[in-house]
Design a protein around this motif. Structure first.
Motif, PDB file in Angstrom:
ATOM      1  N   UNK A 105     -47.035 -34.163 -55.260  1.00 23.07           N
ATOM      2  CA  UNK A 105     -47.156 -32.726 -55.498  1.00 23.07           C
ATOM      3  C   UNK A 105     -48.008 -32.438 -56.724  1.00 23.07           C
ATOM      4  N   UNK A 106     -47.882 -33.242 -57.772  1.00 25.20           N
ATOM      5  CA  UNK A 106     -48.728 -33.057 -58.937  1.00 25.20           C
ATOM      6  C   UNK A 106     -50.184 -33.421 -58.631  1.00 25.20           C
ATOM      7  N   UNK A 107     -50.380 -34.406 -57.774  1.00 28.76           N
ATOM      8  CA  UNK A 107     -51.754 -34.772 -57.402  1.00 28.76           C
ATOM      9  C   UNK A 107     -52.437 -33.608 -56.682  1.00 28.76           C
ATOM     10  N   UNK A 108     -51.788 -33.068 -55.647  1.00 30.56           N
ATOM     11  CA  UNK A 108     -52.446 -32.027 -54.849  1.00 30.56           C
ATOM     12  C   UNK A 108     -52.624 -30.750 -55.656  1.00 30.56           C
ATOM     13  N   UNK A 109     -51.765 -30.511 -56.616  1.00 34.53           N
ATOM     14  CA  UNK A 109     -51.926 -29.325 -57.458  1.00 34.53           C
ATOM     15  C   UNK A 109     -53.295 -29.278 -58.119  1.00 34.53           C
TER      16      UNK A 109
ATOM     17  N   UNK B  70     -50.412 -23.807 -50.774  1.00 28.71           N
ATOM     18  CA  UNK B  70     -50.127 -25.229 -50.924  1.00 28.71           C
ATOM     19  C   UNK B  70     -49.676 -25.537 -52.344  1.00 28.71           C
ATOM     20  N   UNK B  71     -50.308 -24.917 -53.321  1.00 27.31           N
ATOM     21  CA  UNK B  71     -49.911 -25.143 -54.716  1.00 27.31           C
ATOM     22  C   UNK B  71     -48.480 -24.659 -54.966  1.00 27.31           C
ATOM     23  N   UNK B  72     -48.111 -23.530 -54.362  1.00 30.09           N
ATOM     24  CA  UNK B  72     -46.749 -23.004 -54.520  1.00 30.09           C
ATOM     25  C   UNK B  72     -45.735 -23.943 -53.879  1.00 30.09           C
ATOM     26  N   UNK B  73     -46.059 -24.442 -52.683  1.00 29.09           N
ATOM     27  CA  UNK B  73     -45.170 -25.392 -52.021  1.00 29.09           C
ATOM     28  C   UNK B  73     -45.018 -26.657 -52.858  1.00 29.09           C
ATOM     29  N   UNK B  74     -46.136 -27.165 -53.360  1.00 26.08           N
ATOM     30  CA  UNK B  74     -46.104 -28.382 -54.167  1.00 26.08           C
ATOM     31  C   UNK B  74     -45.260 -28.174 -55.426  1.00 26.08           C
ATOM     32  N   UNK B  75     -45.398 -27.009 -56.058  1.00 23.01           N
ATOM     33  CA  UNK B  75     -44.608 -26.709 -57.259  1.00 23.01           C
ATOM     34  C   UNK B  75     -43.120 -26.680 -56.927  1.00 23.01           C
ATOM     35  N   UNK B  76     -42.768 -26.027 -55.815  1.00 22.56           N
ATOM     36  CA  UNK B  76     -41.361 -25.947 -55.418  1.00 22.56           C
ATOM     37  C   UNK B  76     -40.780 -27.325 -55.126  1.00 22.56           C
ATOM     38  N   UNK B  77     -41.540 -28.152 -54.414  1.00 21.70           N
ATOM     39  CA  UNK B  77     -41.060 -29.498 -54.081  1.00 21.70           C
ATOM     40  C   UNK B  77     -40.892 -30.327 -55.346  1.00 21.70           C
ATOM     41  N   UNK B  78     -41.879 -30.272 -56.241  1.00 21.51           N
ATOM     42  CA  UNK B  78     -41.806 -31.059 -57.481  1.00 21.51           C
ATOM     43  C   UNK B  78     -40.592 -30.666 -58.306  1.00 21.51           C
TER      44      UNK B  78
ATOM     45  N   UNK C 229     -55.462 -30.610 -48.828  1.00 18.38           N
ATOM     46  CA  UNK C 229     -54.326 -29.838 -48.322  1.00 18.38           C
ATOM     47  C   UNK C 229     -53.747 -30.461 -47.058  1.00 18.38           C
ATOM     48  N   UNK C 230     -54.616 -30.792 -46.116  1.00 18.64           N
ATOM     49  CA  UNK C 230     -54.150 -31.363 -44.851  1.00 18.64           C
ATOM     50  C   UNK C 230     -53.500 -32.725 -45.079  1.00 18.64           C
TER      51      UNK C 230
END
Length: 225
Positions: A64-68, A76-84, A164-165
């Protein structure tokens, strides 16, 4: 990971670990029992799940930090932040329980997922393995659903829609493995607070799986396999 990734993780994880420790200190199940009231055996499902899911969650935080840093897409950034944030906090709780129980966070000589019943382990098929819950374990991956080092490196080299994909596909596999593992604990673990946490993981990650499927579809893609 780059220095930027590690700095970001270092800034977030200690606070979440503190929050997890605070949660552990007061954690109780629906029946009012405390997670520390019963000390599981070192090779129990309770201890095995805590160790393995802590490792599993750490990779989700890493991805999640990588894709951010590899996309500017807000969804996608919001999802990654939530998961992290969610998984770093849950990881802190799991490690806190191991501390309370006086059990090691790493058990030498024990294979990942050994705490699951042997009947839940699949057989090898070509270059992959059918793991718990039917989730595949790719060669080089620590556990079913987890990404390999090569896949993480590929994510770190990609950008934009490609990143993203790839992230959504890798995290979909990751969540499928996490859901299967949490379902295993929900059925095998006896500490009520841990069973409750495992069920929350199942519910939360299944909802995120639906969201990721929609995000992939919007990008003209689909989950792997």
């Amino acid at each position: 990971m780059t220095r930027t990734h590690w700095v970001a993780i270092a800034a977030v994880v200690p606070a979440l670990l503190f929050a997890g420790a605070a949660t552990v200190a007061s954690a109780g199940g629906d029946d009012g029992t405390n997670a520390a009231a019963t000390v599981p055996a070192v090779d129990s499902a309770e201890a095995g799940f805590a160790r393995d899911m802590a490792v599993h969650h750490q990779q989700a935080v890493e991805m999640s930090f990588i894709v951010r840093d590899r996309t500017q897409d807000e969804e996608v950034r919001r999802l990654a932040y939530d998961i992290a944030n969610t998984q770093a906090g849950q990881r802190g709780t799991l490690l806190g329980w191991l501390d309370l129980w006086g059990l090691p966070k790493v058990l030498a000589g024990t294979e990942p997922m050994a705490w699951l019943k042997s009947g839940e382990h699949g057989e090898e098929h070509g270059g992959q393995h059918a793991g718990h819950g039917g989730v595949e374990q790719r060669d080089g991956a620590p556990m079913p659903g987890m990404a390999t080092r090569a896949e993480l490196d590929r994510l770190a080299r990609s950008s934009g829609k490609q990143a993203e994909i790839l992230y959504l596909r890798l995290m979909t596999d990751h969540h499928r493995g996490g859901v299967a593992m949490a379902q295993g604990c929900a059925g095998l673990c006896t500490v009520q607070a841990e069973r409750n946490l495992a069920q929350r993981m199942v519910d939360g990650q299944q909802a995120e799986l639906e969201l990721m499927a929609d995000l992939l579809k919007a990008r003209g893609a689909a989950p792997r396999g």
